[in-house]
Design a protein around this motif. Sequence first.
Motif, short mmCIF file in Angstrom:
data_model
loop_
_atom_site.label_atom_id
_atom_site.label_comp_id
_atom_site.label_asym_id
_atom_site.label_seq_id
_atom_site.Cartn_x
_atom_site.Cartn_y
_atom_site.Cartn_z
N LYS A 6 12.62 4.99 -1.44
CA LYS A 6 13.93 5.64 -1.60
C LYS A 6 13.78 7.09 -2.00
O LYS A 6 14.62 7.92 -1.66
N ILE A 61 4.02 -9.85 -7.03
CA ILE A 61 4.75 -9.63 -5.77
C ILE A 61 6.07 -8.93 -6.05
O ILE A 61 6.43 -7.95 -5.39
N GLY A 62 6.77 -9.40 -7.07
CA GLY A 62 8.05 -8.78 -7.42
C GLY A 62 7.88 -7.32 -7.77
O GLY A 62 8.63 -6.46 -7.33
N GLY A 72 5.43 -5.30 -6.90
CA GLY A 72 5.06 -4.52 -5.72
C GLY A 72 6.30 -4.18 -4.90
O GLY A 72 6.50 -3.03 -4.49
N ALA A 73 7.15 -5.18 -4.68
CA ALA A 73 8.35 -4.95 -3.88
C ALA A 73 9.25 -3.91 -4.54
O ALA A 73 9.78 -3.01 -3.89
N TYR A 74 9.36 -4.03 -5.86
CA TYR A 74 10.22 -3.09 -6.58
C TYR A 74 9.68 -1.66 -6.47
O TYR A 74 10.41 -0.73 -6.13
N TRP A 75 8.38 -1.52 -6.74
CA TRP A 75 7.78 -0.18 -6.62
C TRP A 75 7.97 0.38 -5.23
O TRP A 75 8.34 1.54 -5.05
N PHE A 76 7.68 -0.47 -4.24
CA PHE A 76 7.76 0.00 -2.86
C PHE A 76 9.16 0.52 -2.56
O PHE A 76 9.33 1.62 -2.04
N SER A 77 10.18 -0.27 -2.93
CA SER A 77 11.53 0.16 -2.59
C SER A 77 11.90 1.43 -3.35
O SER A 77 12.53 2.34 -2.80
N GLN A 78 11.47 1.52 -4.60
CA GLN A 78 11.79 2.73 -5.37
C GLN A 78 11.12 3.96 -4.77
O GLN A 78 11.72 5.02 -4.65
#
Lengths: 550, 199
Positions: A318, A306-307, A309-315
């Motif tokens: 952006k 989950i962490g 996925g969230a990181y990739w998504f935000s990167q």
Amino acid sequence: MSVLPDGAHSDGARPDGAHPDGAHSDIAPPRASVHSPLSDGEWHRLHPLTPLFRGGFFLVVIAGIVIANLRDRLIGTFLPFFVPDAAPTEDWSYGDPLDWIFENDLIPLAGIIVLGIVALLIAGFYLSWRWHTFRITEDQVEVRSGILFRTQRRAPLDRVQGVNLTRPLFARLVGMGKLEVVGAGLDANVKLEYLSTADAEEVRADILRLASGARLARTEPSTGAVGSRAHAVTSAVSNGITGLINGAEEPAGEPESVVHIPVGRLIASHVLSGGTVGLLLLIIGVVIASAFGATWALFTLIPAIIGFGAYWFSQIVKALRYSIAPTPDGVRITFGLFTTVTETLPPGRVHAVEISQSILWRPAGWWMIRINRLTGRSATDTTTDQFTTVLPVGTRDDVERVLRLLLPGTPDEEWPLIFEHGILGPGKEDPYTNTPGRARIIRPFSWRRNGFLLAPHAMLLRRGVIWRKLGIFPFARLQSFALHQGPVDRMLRVATGRVQTVSGPVWGTLAAIDRDAALGLFEDVARSAVAAASVDRSHRWREEQWGEQR
Amino acid sequence: MTNTPDQTPGPERSPSITDPVANRGLDAGTFTELREPRREARLALADGTWHQISPKYVWVQLISSGIAVVVVVVALLFLTLFLQQTWAWIPGGVLLVILLWMIAIVPRQARAYGYQLREDDLVFRRGILWQRFVAVPYGRMQLVDITHGPLDRGFGIAQLKLVTAAASTGVVIPGLPQDTAEDLRDVLIEVAETRRTGL
């Protein structure tokens, strides 16, 4: 402290010599060089919708919490037929402040208090908007704000490191944005929040034009009359919605992006990262562990994935909608899907450039470009990453195009040194001075590639095999140069060189250079840095043009 | 100040820092011989005269390290004799060894500090086992700091720090005689002012 002699100001900041002692003027900028009515040297207020974006969401959140807590009550009061239990009064008979108020006949008093708080908040927001003013004079931008504690901040225009226009999603819906004038220093930015996008664009252009040292307008000043406030609001909303639908809000006449990053490449580039390798190793480890009976280990995977996925998504979000384009006042970089950031980086503000490629990207031939620059943020600010990654992922052609934008003064004969030999090398007839073979123990993998080259305008540091890196350090921006030598270095007759620039993601350390070459380098770099700095005028990048035009 | 610049400043007409008159007094009451590594592969500049720091710096360092040693020993004795916490000797012993080592090398270290005022930049050196050379162009100096603690004041020395836009430059010259430090600061500021460019 010695009294500085007269005429010691040689920074050439003002060709007209109007204010020789650095006394800041309140003089309005010349009419010809500003276009926006907001940058005429008078105090102006920010956009009337500003309080909504600065504090309004706070109120909405509070209201949301109150409503969520009173949900049952409101349903019971207004929609009694939805309440399954037909005897609601018993449930709320104790512990609820509202009941307490109803029972004690305090409704008028409570109403007055609530109204008073709301009125106070609205008055506070209104006053803070009303007393938050800015002005742009001939040589500085100035902001005053605060109700009880007044703050006033001035930034000299000839030290402007860039201008950023940030448009968060909600502000973008109504066509507004935050303008941030980047200063040289920690936490040195002047923020104009919020302006309508059109105003912000014009003010940005004006600031850059004033900072550039040019005293002539390129085009005729726009003669658009300032409409009524209501009209301004409605037009801002409609423009914002149109812009959101169309996607691009580039003002007409801006040059097109020289690089286009396909979404697929962007996603793939993030998937092919060191973090992914770590995740795969973790999965393998967990699978093995659970195969040997420790099934509980499987549960550690869930938060990790989950962490990630969230990181990739935000990167990825952006970096979406990335574009980079040349303008007369510097490189213009835009990125971000929801929060769109448009930054303008004037010439001579790039302190170091690094082109890097991890081994995972090598089959695809992708590269990343990062720079050292003054972001004007405080040291703890975590968003500076966005402002230092100039090209998140690109092919070699993209790299070439972006580099030509970032280093405009580079002579033609220098490009092969950067592209063929620097980025890809070492090849045949390698011009770089590399680590001597006797010192390969210090750089066991990369010693053939590890080297430096003194180009006419910059120092090139080529490093790494697994992480290929090429650092470009323009002499005109070099702060200092150091040599280090420890006991092992001395035994191998080598030394470590360190190029020191403003802090950022690019490090200028090159280990294991031959000792004699290093000493020669020390002299050469020192000489080149002084020579380049003394002729560099890029901090007033349009002064010469102006002189020629005159 | 030894000379007043003309009305039209610029790199070519700036006060010359290599002027022997300007450097008068920089070497008063300092070490006279630089301590360098013995190996021939050491870092060394071909020419230029190194200015050095004051021997009083050694005394200041010895006294402050000595005070630290006394404090550590007293704390250790208190812990072991009155509280029977013998384990305290493990971290305390490590600390003591480090402090004594520092005391042992300070006299050598102090002789390895040096700086040169060249035509366009200042070169700073320090260290013997780990040598470090830094060249800072005068035009890059943003400010010059002088600090002196109570012990420094007692011995009449000061520490001079050069700050550039790069955080990693880290040029700190300790143990300068106070007059020298102030002279040097004035000279540096004057020269930096005449050669300043953009960041």
